[in-house]
Design an enzyme around this catalytic site. Structure first.
Site: not given
Ligand code: DX5
Ligand code: ZN
Length: 223
Positions: A6, A31, A33, A35, A64, A66, A135, A173, A195
């Site tokens: 990540s 990966h 993320d 957000m 991913h 979020m 998660m 994750d 990560g």
């Protein structure tokens, strides 16, 4: 086991080198993320950054999301170069439509569940899902402690996948590292996101190789 480092825990001041390190270590996915400061209490990056990163690596981009209202943005992320687009079940009222839309754009469609959401919520969607992301922390930050109940959810998701859609991948994750990677893989995980356990070490490439050895030790005499 596939490993998806990540980038949340990478140093963006030297992002080209950080990506090259995990490529060299044999990472399977990268990966990413996303957000928005609304679905989770943190903000990262959007399609522009992912599009720029796309020029740096041929790795499979595992985005991913979020974010609230993911239906508004999935097309932008696919156009930017995401190969897998995973959104949260909790973030949309029309998950089946969104799965179909992501696939119509040519990407793989994933659904993620927060720790509070039971795997049973996927029973009426399973045939349409390319990847289930469990998660194992509350989403928003790297370096959090693994939530032990996640193992039960992994086993339930594995059973659902095996029974109804064996091509679907199962990803975990949050809080995964040397101490629990073998346990989650044994419970049926296909893709492990890490990560801090990778980027928090002095040699991320070597750490990826070490994780493979820990998750599936080579029996004595085979080497
Ligand atoms: C957290 C993110 C994770 C995060 C995991 O909300 O979804 O991908 O980077 O970080 P670690 O592996 O440090 O728990
Ligand atoms: Zn993630």
């Amino acid at each position: 086991m596939k490993i998806a480092p990540s980038l949340l825990s990478a140093d963006f001041a030297k992002i080209k080198d950080e990506i090259a390190l995990v490529e060299r270590g044999g990472a399977d996915y990268l990966h990413l993320d996303v957000m928005d400061g609304r679905f989770v209490p943190n903000i990262t990056w959007g399609p522009k950054i992912i599009g720029d990163l796309r020029k740096l690596s041929p790795l499979c981009f595992d985005a991913h999301l979020m974010i609230v209202e993911p239906e508004k943005y999935v097309e932008d992320f696919v156009k930017a170069g995401a190969d897998i687009v995973t959104f949260h079940l909790e973030a949309t009222a029309h998950a089946q439509r969104l799965l179909a839309f992501v696939k119509s754009l040519g990407a793989k469609a994933g659904i993620s569940l927060c720790p509070q959401t039971p795997v049973a919520m996927l029973e009426d969607l399973i045939e349409d899902i390319d990847l289930i992301l469990i998660m194992s922390v509350n989403p928003g930050f790297g370096g959090q402690a693994y939530i032990p109940n996640s193992l039960k959810k992994v086993r339930e998701a594995r059973a659902l996948i095996d029974a109804r859609n064996p091509a679907c991948e199962l990803e975990i994750d949050g809080g995964i590292g040397r101490k629990n990677v073998a346990e989650v893989v044994a419970a049926g995980v296909d893709v492990v996101v890490m990560g801090s356990a990778i980027y928090g070490t002095p040699d991320p490439a070597a750490e990826i190789k070490a994780m493979r050895e820990i998750a599936a030790p080579v029996p004595a005499g085979v080497r």
